[in-house]
Design a protein around this motif. Structure first.
Motif, PDB file in Angstrom:
ATOM      1  N   VAL A 243      17.761  -7.623 -23.571  1.00  0.00           N
ATOM      2  CA  VAL A 243      18.627  -6.599 -22.985  1.00  0.00           C
ATOM      3  C   VAL A 243      18.280  -5.226 -23.557  1.00  0.00           C
ATOM      4  N   ALA A 244      17.947  -5.178 -24.842  1.00  0.00           N
ATOM      5  CA  ALA A 244      17.590  -3.905 -25.476  1.00  0.00           C
ATOM      6  C   ALA A 244      16.326  -3.320 -24.866  1.00  0.00           C
ATOM      7  N   VAL A 245      15.397  -4.159 -24.453  1.00  0.00           N
ATOM      8  CA  VAL A 245      14.205  -3.661 -23.753  1.00  0.00           C
ATOM      9  C   VAL A 245      14.636  -3.000 -22.444  1.00  0.00           C
ATOM     10  N   GLY A 246      15.551  -3.626 -21.712  1.00  0.00           N
ATOM     11  CA  GLY A 246      16.050  -3.014 -20.486  1.00  0.00           C
ATOM     12  C   GLY A 246      16.734  -1.689 -20.743  1.00  0.00           C
ATOM     13  N   ALA A 247      17.515  -1.616 -21.832  1.00  0.00           N
ATOM     14  CA  ALA A 247      18.176  -0.359 -22.185  1.00  0.00           C
ATOM     15  C   ALA A 247      17.159   0.722 -22.520  1.00  0.00           C
ATOM     16  N   GLY A 248      16.103   0.353 -23.216  1.00  0.00           N
ATOM     17  CA  GLY A 248      15.054   1.312 -23.558  1.00  0.00           C
ATOM     18  C   GLY A 248      14.321   1.822 -22.331  1.00  0.00           C
ATOM     19  N   LEU A 249      14.072   0.942 -21.364  1.00  0.00           N
ATOM     20  CA  LEU A 249      13.427   1.369 -20.114  1.00  0.00           C
ATOM     21  C   LEU A 249      14.305   2.395 -19.401  1.00  0.00           C
ATOM     22  N   VAL A 309      10.510   1.148 -28.409  1.00  0.00           N
ATOM     23  CA  VAL A 309       9.201   0.909 -27.801  1.00  0.00           C
ATOM     24  C   VAL A 309       9.319   0.836 -26.281  1.00  0.00           C
ATOM     25  N   ALA A 310      10.395   0.251 -25.770  1.00  0.00           N
ATOM     26  CA  ALA A 310      10.577   0.197 -24.323  1.00  0.00           C
ATOM     27  C   ALA A 310      10.739   1.598 -23.729  1.00  0.00           C
ATOM     28  N   GLU A 311      11.428   2.476 -24.433  1.00  0.00           N
ATOM     29  CA  GLU A 311      11.552   3.861 -23.969  1.00  0.00           C
ATOM     30  C   GLU A 311      10.178   4.521 -23.897  1.00  0.00           C
ATOM     31  N   ALA A 312       9.358   4.324 -24.938  1.00  0.00           N
ATOM     32  CA  ALA A 312       8.007   4.892 -24.944  1.00  0.00           C
ATOM     33  C   ALA A 312       7.159   4.299 -23.825  1.00  0.00           C
ATOM     34  N   PHE A 313       7.348   3.011 -23.539  1.00  0.00           N
ATOM     35  CA  PHE A 313       6.625   2.359 -22.442  1.00  0.00           C
ATOM     36  C   PHE A 313       6.954   3.033 -21.113  1.00  0.00           C
ATOM     37  N   ALA A 314       8.238   3.302 -20.881  1.00  0.00           N
ATOM     38  CA  ALA A 314       8.646   3.937 -19.630  1.00  0.00           C
ATOM     39  C   ALA A 314       8.153   5.372 -19.532  1.00  0.00           C
ATOM     40  N   ARG A 315       8.097   6.079 -20.654  1.00  0.00           N
ATOM     41  CA  ARG A 315       7.690   7.490 -20.642  1.00  0.00           C
ATOM     42  C   ARG A 315       6.178   7.668 -20.528  1.00  0.00           C
ATOM     43  N   THR A 316       5.425   6.786 -21.206  1.00  0.00           N
ATOM     44  CA  THR A 316       3.975   7.007 -21.330  1.00  0.00           C
ATOM     45  C   THR A 316       3.136   6.079 -20.469  1.00  0.00           C
ATOM     46  N   GLY A 317       3.677   4.919 -20.130  1.00  0.00           N
ATOM     47  CA  GLY A 317       2.897   3.938 -19.392  1.00  0.00           C
ATOM     48  C   GLY A 317       1.873   3.207 -20.244  1.00  0.00           C
ATOM     49  N   LYS A 318       1.872   3.442 -21.555  1.00  0.00           N
ATOM     50  CA  LYS A 318       0.934   2.747 -22.434  1.00  0.00           C
ATOM     51  C   LYS A 318       1.307   1.273 -22.549  1.00  0.00           C
ATOM     52  N   PRO A 319       0.332   0.388 -22.724  1.00  0.00           N
ATOM     53  CA  PRO A 319       0.640  -1.036 -22.895  1.00  0.00           C
ATOM     54  C   PRO A 319       1.477  -1.279 -24.148  1.00  0.00           C
ATOM     55  N   ILE A 320       2.250  -2.344 -24.108  1.00  0.00           N
ATOM     56  CA  ILE A 320       3.128  -2.673 -25.225  1.00  0.00           C
ATOM     57  C   ILE A 320       2.342  -2.882 -26.507  1.00  0.00           C
ATOM     58  N   ASP A 321       1.192  -3.545 -26.442  1.00  0.00           N
ATOM     59  CA  ASP A 321       0.438  -3.805 -27.675  1.00  0.00           C
ATOM     60  C   ASP A 321      -0.057  -2.515 -28.311  1.00  0.00           C
ATOM     61  N   VAL A 322      -0.369  -1.506 -27.488  1.00  0.00           N
ATOM     62  CA  VAL A 322      -0.785  -0.202 -28.013  1.00  0.00           C
ATOM     63  C   VAL A 322       0.398   0.476 -28.692  1.00  0.00           C
ATOM     64  N   THR A 360      13.708  -9.165 -14.375  1.00  0.00           N
ATOM     65  CA  THR A 360      13.180  -7.828 -14.105  1.00  0.00           C
ATOM     66  C   THR A 360      12.492  -7.242 -15.340  1.00  0.00           C
ATOM     67  N   VAL A 361      13.092  -7.426 -16.506  1.00  0.00           N
ATOM     68  CA  VAL A 361      12.452  -6.964 -17.738  1.00  0.00           C
ATOM     69  C   VAL A 361      11.091  -7.622 -17.896  1.00  0.00           C
ATOM     70  N   TYR A 362      11.023  -8.915 -17.675  1.00  0.00           N
ATOM     71  CA  TYR A 362       9.744  -9.621 -17.780  1.00  0.00           C
ATOM     72  C   TYR A 362       8.721  -9.057 -16.802  1.00  0.00           C
ATOM     73  N   ARG A 363       9.116  -8.870 -15.548  1.00  0.00           N
ATOM     74  CA  ARG A 363       8.155  -8.422 -14.524  1.00  0.00           C
ATOM     75  C   ARG A 363       7.676  -6.998 -14.789  1.00  0.00           C
ATOM     76  N   ILE A 364       8.531  -6.136 -15.288  1.00  0.00           N
ATOM     77  CA  ILE A 364       8.104  -4.770 -15.613  1.00  0.00           C
ATOM     78  C   ILE A 364       7.088  -4.780 -16.747  1.00  0.00           C
ATOM     79  N   ILE A 365       7.349  -5.556 -17.783  1.00  0.00           N
ATOM     80  CA  ILE A 365       6.473  -5.556 -18.956  1.00  0.00           C
ATOM     81  C   ILE A 365       5.170  -6.291 -18.698  1.00  0.00           C
ATOM     82  N   TYR A 366       5.218  -7.400 -17.980  1.00  0.00           N
ATOM     83  CA  TYR A 366       4.048  -8.281 -17.887  1.00  0.00           C
ATOM     84  C   TYR A 366       3.371  -8.327 -16.516  1.00  0.00           C
ATOM     85  N   GLU A 367       4.077  -7.909 -15.467  1.00  0.00           N
ATOM     86  CA  GLU A 367       3.483  -8.036 -14.133  1.00  0.00           C
ATOM     87  C   GLU A 367       3.265  -6.701 -13.444  1.00  0.00           C
TER      88      GLU A 367
END
Length: 378
Positions: A243-249, A309-322, A360-367
């Motif tokens: 849920v926290a990943v969703g909040a960060g997005l 990290v989820a907020e940064a993912f939404a802002r930058t589009g960088k992969p999670i591992d980066v 939805t969190v899974y599909r945004i991060i992985y798909e």
């Protein structure tokens, strides 16, 4: 610690295992007339483990009629500034690497020898990365007291397509003892600074053992509530990270407080639905309103690494591992891994559509699903 999930059993069967385990251990205790004090072993010495060591070190002295004064601390040995970490802890009464500036108490005795740490221990406090649990437990077999009990502070579960495994259940299975669990809105450094918070202990044998764990952990600033829902306490500790990943997005998209509140509410509902669907009646609704539930969920969604990290993912589009390398020094996120494992579990049961936020969190991060789906598809 990485929160993970797996289910190697049908939960009613596991419940029966716990009932048998409780009966066996309870009978042993009833037959024992020994009045020896409890000997505590703390298994793990990272940031959270050190904070807990500070609390336990004080409380065993406060309740000296119940506990031996010495608390053994098992440390995975490291070299820090040219010296062994155990040497530094025992000399300085502080963990300079993981909790600098906070004294642990002279009665905390650090050792890198697991056998020495757990020898004749009657209370085991597990606070170590989940991947070490099985190996550590196997080494402990035959070293602990036959009347021992344990508590797991490992946030999370292990989840795969086959099922869900509670870490308390895994420890109990391997050591043949009763195991409670502790989880709550407990940011380690704030607890170390003695800022008020609450926590929840789930203890199936909530009578004598519940009172023991209350005495071991409760302080004026670290307020403990003991309930008998061990499974629910552990479940909340894992799923709240998704849920926290969703909040960060949502934060990364700039959606504001109203949107985040909606995501948190929906996330709490899915957490409860998951527990009651797959773990049955042993997961109690009231547990989700304890510190381990809504309070920990709120704390994690307002701060913490998963949201960040989820907020940064939404802002930058960088992969999670980066982003993990850039923001967490390479440590892995609990929430994204748990989202993947939950999706694997739900897919095996054709139930992904029953948990739209988790999915939805899974599909945004992985798909590669567009980030805006965090509000569109839930």
């Amino acid at each position: 610690m990485i929160a993970r999930i797996s289910m190697h059993y049908k939960y009613p069967v596991v419940s029966a295992f716990f009932r048998r385990s409780f009966i066996s251990t309870h009978q042993k205790r009833m037959l024992s007339t020994a009045a020896a004090k409890e000997r505590v072993c703390l298994v793990g010495s990272g940031n959270w483990g050190s904070v807990v060591g500070k609390i336990i070190g004080q409380n065993v002295l406060k309740h000296s009629n119940q506990f031996e004064p010495e608390v053994r601390l098992w440390v995975f040995e490291e070299i820090f500034k040219g010296e062994k970490l155990t040497t530094l802890i025992n000399r300085e009464h502080e963990n300079p690497k993981y909790l600098p500036g906070h004294k642990l108490g002279a009665n905390i005795k650090a050792t890198s020898d697991l056998y020495e740490a757990c020898q004749d221990a009657t209370v085991l406090v597990f606070v170590l990365p989940h991947q070490f649990v099985r190996g550590v437990c196997d080494k402990m077999m035959g070293r602990i007291s036959p009347n021992a009990k344990a508590i797991s502070l490992i946030k999370g579960l292990e989840i795969n397509a086959d099922g869900v495994t509670l870490f308390s259940e895994e420890i109990s299975r391997r050591l043949g003892i009763n195991v409670a669990s502790l989880s709550g809105a407990n940011i380690a450094n704030e607890v170390a600074e003695e800022k008020f918070c609450e926590t929840t202990i789930g203890c199936r044998t909530s009578g004598r053992d519940g009172e023991l764990f209350l005495n071991l952990f409760n302080t004026p600033y670290f307020r403990v509530n003991v309930i008998n829902d061990t499974a629910g306490v552990e479940l909340c500790g894992a799923l709240k990270n998704v849920v926290a990943v969703g909040a960060g997005l949502s934060d990364g998209l700039g959606y504001g407080s109203n949107t985040k509140a909606a995501i948190v509410r929906r996330g709490l509902l899915e957490m409860r639905k998951f527990g009651q669907t797959f773990l049955g009646d042993v997961v109690q609704t009231d547990t989700f309103f304890e510190s381990c539930g809504v309070a920990d969920l709120l704390t994690t969604c307002m701060g913490g690494r998963n949201r960040k990290v989820a907020e940064a993912f939404a802002r930058t589009g960088k992969p999670i591992d980066v982003l993990e390398q850039e923001l967490l020094n390479g440590q892995k996120l609990q929430g994204t891994l748990t989202a993947k494992e939950v999706n694997e579990f739900l897919s095996a049961r054709n139930m992904v559509n029953d948990f739209p936020l988790f999915t939805t969190v899974y599909r945004i991060i992985y798909e590669g699903l567009e980030t805006e789906a965090i509000v569109r598809d839930i």
